[in-house]
Design a protein around this motif. Structure first.
Motif, PDB file in Angstrom:
ATOM      1  N   ARG A  33      67.060-128.993 -41.579  1.00 38.10           N
ATOM      2  CA  ARG A  33      66.860-130.112 -42.515  1.00 38.10           C
ATOM      3  C   ARG A  33      65.574-129.954 -43.320  1.00 38.10           C
ATOM      4  NH1 ARG A  33      69.182-133.195 -38.263  1.00 38.10           N
ATOM      5  NH2 ARG A  33      71.404-133.494 -38.762  1.00 38.10           N
ATOM      6  N   GLU A  34      64.661-129.076 -42.838  1.00 37.72           N
ATOM      7  CA  GLU A  34      63.424-128.832 -43.595  1.00 37.72           C
ATOM      8  C   GLU A  34      63.638-127.744 -44.662  1.00 37.72           C
ATOM      9  OE1 GLU A  34      61.204-128.825 -39.378  1.00 37.72           O
ATOM     10  OE2 GLU A  34      60.183-127.679 -40.950  1.00 37.72           O
ATOM     11  N   THR A  35      64.870-127.235 -44.776  1.00 42.37           N
ATOM     12  CA  THR A  35      65.130-126.086 -45.663  1.00 42.37           C
ATOM     13  C   THR A  35      66.223-126.451 -46.670  1.00 42.37           C
ATOM     14  OG1 THR A  35      66.946-125.213 -44.321  1.00 42.37           O
ATOM     15  CG2 THR A  35      64.705-124.563 -43.691  1.00 42.37           C
TER      16      THR A  35
ATOM     17  N   SER B 166      67.547-129.885 -36.930  1.00 40.06           N
ATOM     18  CA  SER B 166      66.303-130.464 -37.473  1.00 40.06           C
ATOM     19  C   SER B 166      65.476-129.383 -38.171  1.00 40.06           C
ATOM     20  CB  SER B 166      65.499-131.240 -36.428  1.00 40.06           C
ATOM     21  OG  SER B 166      65.294-130.453 -35.313  1.00 40.06           O
ATOM     22  N   THR B 167      65.508-128.143 -37.667  1.00 37.33           N
ATOM     23  CA  THR B 167      64.822-127.064 -38.416  1.00 37.33           C
ATOM     24  C   THR B 167      65.464-126.908 -39.794  1.00 37.33           C
ATOM     25  OG1 THR B 167      64.341-125.834 -36.387  1.00 37.33           O
ATOM     26  CG2 THR B 167      64.263-124.589 -38.453  1.00 37.33           C
TER      27      THR B 167
ATOM     28  N   ILE C 142      58.591-121.618 -43.319  1.00 38.42           N
ATOM     29  CA  ILE C 142      59.209-122.287 -42.156  1.00 38.42           C
ATOM     30  C   ILE C 142      58.900-121.508 -40.889  1.00 38.42           C
ATOM     31  CG2 ILE C 142      61.497-122.811 -41.141  1.00 38.42           C
ATOM     32  CD1 ILE C 142      61.026-124.573 -43.401  1.00 38.42           C
TER      33      ILE C 142
ATOM     34  N   SER D 126      68.333-129.382 -32.252  1.00 40.05           N
ATOM     35  CA  SER D 126      67.022-128.779 -32.619  1.00 40.05           C
ATOM     36  C   SER D 126      67.208-127.798 -33.779  1.00 40.05           C
ATOM     37  CB  SER D 126      66.407-128.064 -31.411  1.00 40.05           C
ATOM     38  OG  SER D 126      67.196-126.944 -31.044  1.00 40.05           O
TER      39      SER D 126
ATOM     40  N   HIS E  53      65.694-119.475 -49.363  1.00 36.24           N
ATOM     41  CA  HIS E  53      64.555-119.797 -50.229  1.00 36.24           C
ATOM     42  C   HIS E  53      64.213-118.572 -51.054  1.00 36.24           C
ATOM     43  CE1 HIS E  53      63.224-123.029 -47.074  1.00 36.24           C
ATOM     44  NE2 HIS E  53      64.264-123.420 -47.807  1.00 36.24           N
TER      45      HIS E  53
ATOM     46  N   ARG F 199      56.079-123.260 -51.242  1.00 37.80           N
ATOM     47  CA  ARG F 199      56.379-124.071 -50.047  1.00 37.80           C
ATOM     48  C   ARG F 199      55.789-123.404 -48.819  1.00 37.80           C
ATOM     49  NH1 ARG F 199      61.915-122.410 -51.262  1.00 37.80           N
ATOM     50  NH2 ARG F 199      62.916-124.431 -51.245  1.00 37.80           N
ATOM     51  N   GLN F 200      55.534-124.189 -47.813  1.00 40.54           N
ATOM     52  CA  GLN F 200      55.048-123.702 -46.516  1.00 40.54           C
ATOM     53  C   GLN F 200      56.143-122.832 -45.910  1.00 40.54           C
ATOM     54  OE1 GLN F 200      52.026-124.928 -45.897  1.00 40.54           O
ATOM     55  NE2 GLN F 200      51.731-123.885 -43.955  1.00 40.54           N
TER      56      GLN F 200
END
Ligand SMILES: C[C@@](CO)(OP(=O)(O)O)[C@H](O)COP(=O)(O)OP(=O)(O)OC[C@H]1O[C@@H](n2ccc(N)nc2=O)[C@H](O)[C@@H]1O
Ligand SMILES: Nc1ncnc2c1ncn2[C@@H]1O[C@H](COP(=O)(O)OP(=O)(O)O)[C@@H](O)[C@H]1O
Length: 293
Positions: free
Chosen positions: A214-216, A211-212, A197, A208, A17, A194-195
Motif C-alpha cells: 500500500r506504500e507503493t 501493508s508494504t 521502500i 503484512s 517505481h 521518493r523514499q
C-alpha cells in the motif's frame, strides 16, 4: 529422441517505481516481480535439422514463428555465445496475452534459455548476459522467483518466499506498447523523488505484505490509462470484488491484478466477474503464485 519442457510463468510487477533514466534512454526501475501460477508451455525436441518453432494456444495467432520470435532469438543467441552444437524443434503453447505487461515473450525467452542451459551445461554468467541482450525483463524470468528488480531490470535481489496469497489477473484485450508508455510517463511529470521502500526480513502474513504494497504503486499506470482508458474499468471491476486488498496494473499494462488473502478468494472473485468478462472479451485467470522451490 530427447524431449524437455517447462512453464514460462507470467511475471507480475506488484509495484513498479521509475527511479531514474540512463543516457541510453532506458529507465531505472525499482519493482517487486512475482510469478503467477499461469504461464506459457515451452518444449524442445531433438534431433532436429535446425532450430524451429511451432506455436499453438489461444494467444498464438499473429505471433511469428520465425527467428524474430523471442524463443528462437534466445536459442540462437545462447548457441552462439556458448559455441554449442545441435538444434532443437521448439513448441510454444501461448496461453498468456501478448504485449500485456506480464512478460509473456520475456518469460518464453527465459524458459528456452533455462532448458538449453541445462542441456548444454552453460555457465550462469553467460546465461544472464544473453538474457540481458534479449530484453530488460528476461533476466528476472530465468529463476521465476519473487525478486526485487532494479537497474533497467538486470539488478536482481531474491526476496523471501511470499505468503500464499491469491491473485486475479484480467487483460482487457488491448495491446499496449511498452516504449510508448515510458514516453508518456515522461510527459506526465516523470520521475518522482521518493523514499526507497524497505522490505521486512520476511512477510509473515498476507496482511503484512499488503501493508508494504500500500506504500507503493505503478508509475506506468496513469500513462497506460491515458493510452487505454479501459484499464481504469478493469481496475475498478477488480477493486469491487469481495476480499480484494490491492487492485493494480502490472508492468506497462494492460493486464491488471487483484491480490487476495487466499487463492480461493481470488477464484471466487474471478467467478463473480465471469459474465462481465465474457461479455467484454476480457481474459481472466485466478489462483496462487508460482513459488519456485
Ligand atoms: C515495463 C516492464 C517492467 O517489468 O515490463 P513489461 O511491461 O514489458 O511486462 C519491463 O521493464 C519491460 O521490459 P521489456 O519488455 O523486456 O522491455 P524491452 O523490450 O527491453 O524494451 C522495450 C522498450 O521499453 C523501454 N524501456 C524498457 C525497460 C526499461 N527499464 N526502460 C525503458 O525505457 C525502452 O523504450 C525500450 O526500448
Ligand atoms: N514468444 C513470444 N511471446 C510473446 N511476444 C513475443 C514473443 N516473441 C516475440 N514477441 C514480441 O514481443 C512483444 C511482447 O513481448 P511481451 O514480453 O509479451 O510483452 P510484455 O512484457 O508487455 O508482456 C510483442 O511485440 C511480440 O510481438
Amino acid at each position: 529422441m530427447r524431449l524437455l519442457q517447462d512453464t514460462a510463468h507470467a511475471k507480475i510487477n506488484l509495484f513498479l517505481h521509475v527511479t531514474g533514466r540512463r543516457s541510453d534512454g532506458y529507465h531505472l526501475l525499482d519493482s517487486l516481480a512475482v510469478f503467477a501460477g499461469v504461464g506459457d508451455q515451452v518444449s524442445m525436441q531433438a534431433p532436429a535439422e535446425e532450430m524451429s518453432l511451432v506455436i499453438t494456444g489461444h494467444f498464438g495467432k499473429g505471433l511469428d514463428c520465425n527467428a524474430d520470435n523471442l524463443v528462437l532469438r534466445a536459442a540462437n543467441l545462447l548457441k552462439d555465445a556458448t559455441k554449442s552444437t545441435g538444434a532443437w524443434n521448439f513448441k510454444l503453447e501461448k496461453n498468456l496475452p501478448v504485449a500485456s505487461g506480464i512478460g509473456g515473450g520475456s518469460a518464453d525467452a527465459a524458459c528456452a534459455l533455462r532448458l538449453l542451459a541445462t542441456e548444454w551445461k552453460s555457465d550462469p554468467s553467460i546465461l544472464y548476459s544473453v538474457a540481458e541482450k534479449l530484453g530488460a525483463d528476461v533476466p528476472v524470468c530465468i529463476a521465476q522467483k519473487a525478486t526485487r528488480m532494479q537497474g533497467i531490470g538486470e539488478v536482481l535481489h531474491t526476496v523471501p518466499q511470499l505468503p500464499d496469497i491469491g491473485m486475479l489477473l484480467i487483460n482487457p484485450g488491448v495491446g499496449v506498447s511498452t516504449p510508448a508508455i515510458f514516453k508518456s510517463f515522461a510527459t506526465l511529470g516523470g520521475i518522482r523523488s521518493r523514499q526507497e521502500i524497505t522490505f521486512p526480513e520476511k512477510w509473515e502474513t498476507a496482511s503484512s505484505l499488503f501493508s508494504t504494497l500500500r506504500e507503493t504503486g505503478n508509475d506506468l499506470q496513469a500513462p497506460a490509462i491515458l493510452h487505454a482508458p479501459i484499464i481504469q474499468d478493469v481496475l475498478n471491476a477488480i477493486a469491487l470484488q469481495q476480499g480484494c486488498e490491492i487492485s493494480r496494473m502490472s508492468g506497462s499494462g494492460a493486464t491488471c491484478f487483484g491480490l487476495f488473502s487466499t487463492p480461493a478468494e481470488a477464484e471466487s472473485a474471478q467467478q463473480s466477474l465471469s459474465a462481465q468478462a465474457a461479455n467484454l472479451g476480457w481474459w481472466t485467470w485466478a489462483g496462487p503464485l508460482h513459488q519456485s522451490p
